[in-house]
Design a protein around this motif. Sequence first.
Motif: not given
Ligand code: SF4
Length: 384
Positions: A55-65, A106-109, A139-141
């Motif tokens: 899982r992740c709280n971001f949706r970077c288009s190059y990773c988890m669109p 991860g995902g976002e660890p 991490t995405n920080g």
């Molecule tokens: Fe972005 Fe990392 Fe989340 Fe992928 S796992 S969508 S790179 S923050």
Amino acid sequence: MASAPPRVFPLIDVRSSGLPMTASGSGFLMPPPGQAVQDTLGRPLRDLRISVTDRCNFRCSYCMPKEVFHKDYPYLPHSALLSFEEITKLARQFVALGVQKIRLTGGEPLLRKNIEVLIEQLAAIQTPSGKPLDLTLTTNGSLLAKKAASLKRAGLQRVTVSLDGLDDAVFQAMNDVAFPVADVLKGVDAALAAGLGPIKINMVVKRGTNDHEVAAMARHFKGTGVALRFIEYMDVGATNGWRMDEVVPSNEILSRLRAVMPLVPLVSSQRGETAQRWGHADPAGLHDTTAGEIGFISSVTQAFCGDCNRARLSTEGQLYLCLFAGQGHDLRTLLRSGADEHQLRQAISAVWGDRADRYSALRGSTSAGAPSGSRRVEMSYIGG
Ligand code: SF4
Ligand code: SAM
Ligand code: SF4
């Protein structure tokens, strides 16, 4: 719109695959104590990346669109995840077989609940020669300002933070959840203050999206003790709609930077290092160590498979031998069927001993580069 990728990948169950599992200590495929197991191309097992959540709280288009990883996306249930005890048990076997560095990803660890407990357990593992592990996390920080101090207390040594630009409009479009640059920078500051250095920043560069930000990023981190690394946008996974014309080759970024700031090449510090390193130069043309360095990870244009010593353990305990592998090796089933440490080591050793993966080196040359069989695994599932 692309459909969600299948969550279940074709697996090899090591119990039924003819892999050695006897507890007799036959030693088949096991390296001598203290030496790393090697693959078919002579590459030692040194680096283990562990994905602790999909899982992740971001949706970077190059990773988890967003179109694919939407609110109904079937993430793994908790029972499918390796527990901290299971991860630690496996990690101990990898270390016995040569691993010296573990990176949590991860995902976002930092979304994994009580990640500090896992870090404490991993930090207690020593290499066969009695050295501590190099224990780090990518991490995405977004949660770093809150967690940096507790991560450090738990035994984490350093962090890598991903940041794709300094301009909020650019960065927010890339993370696609409107997360502000300033909050990531606060996380970086907190990590520095907590002693989680040397810190690296990963910037994935996409042509026409954030490539105009590279010089500003290099200037911003110069002299801060933080090493910025430019990462070529990779064709990993099956959902990001990758196109070669969106890749900015490292050589091009380097030329652009050298036109505006003096840089000198640095020698790589260890075998298997993924980044080509350049130092900020002083007026005499020598590396100004106070100004620091930048790195280039050229996975697309300059493959580094020849030295690739990385194994990847997915969130649900599948062992992947390459970022582009289509198939994992099921360690969780083996673990949950009661295998002892020796049996686990034998299985991991046999899988690594059989490894011939070198996708990037073959990419584009022949169809031999493509992973056999099924579709590629997503970056968010096995980590970067
Ligand atoms: Fe972005 Fe990392 Fe989340 Fe992928 S796992 S969508 S790179 S923050
Ligand atoms: N969520 C964490 C983060 O973003 O740092 C950790 C996981 S993320 C998958 C790990 C790294 O992979 C990040 O630095 C990210 O930028 C990078 N990455 C993801 N997709 C990529 C792609 N298609 N090409 C190159 N790098 C990618
Ligand atoms: Fe390693 Fe696979 Fe990347 Fe080559 S393509 S460097 S083998 S992960």
